[in-house]
Design a protein around this motif. Sequence first.
Motif: not given
Length: 246
Positions: A45, A48, A50, A84, A89, A92
């Motif tokens: 996360i 980045n 996902p 997140c 993010c 996610c």
Amino acid sequence: MNPNIDNDLEALSKKLYLESPDLWIEFLDKVGEKVIDEMVLFFAIKYNFPSIVKFAIDNKKLILDNPSKNTTYTSIRSHLIATCKQYNCLECIALLSSSTKDSLPIHSDKPTNENLENNISIPTLICENCKSNIFNVGYRVIGESIYKFSNSENKLIEVKNPNPQEVICGNCNKVLPNTTRDKVENICKIQGCNSCGMDLTKVGILDTSKLEFDENNNSFILKSTQYSCGNCNNSIGEKQKDYFNL
């Protein structure tokens, strides 16, 4: 693991090496044993990836609603969602939020070896209908948070849900009255009362001493001391006594 995930894990590994060689070694050990746990997803996360989060959820590599190793949070899911938000993010958050239906039971009624080794005292919140401890039989939460994208802040923000969150017993499927997820989470915190969930640092701790008469010394002596929540008067746990140096 599939080739695409292997490539993503290798790319994540390179980023983690630059941050911390020590954590990188632990990360390699986990990946080498095909383990994708809370630590791996935390860094997926943060940097980045996902695809790694999706792979872990789709292949049930971990139970997201099991207790988090980060004791600030009551579950792996809540820890990762907070991560997140911290690193923005968005994809996610959607992945973690959309998988809630597969998360029960949150707590197993069979103690894990880790719990036994650490002598963890399971908190208590009794369902009035079936008299089960929801931390043993599990629970569901209805009324999840709502997230919307803010143009002004250029990020996903949490919007207050007008409907209060309800906690439902995992054994009899009845709503626990006057119980919210916040209360359940507070009970799990070391500062939270095991019965009412109030913060002991706010409501205080009652110190009750029992004296017994000693005929040999012709005086009262201290026999025992009980520490209890200043709000509901229920006894606090042994680990809380240790935490507060009582």
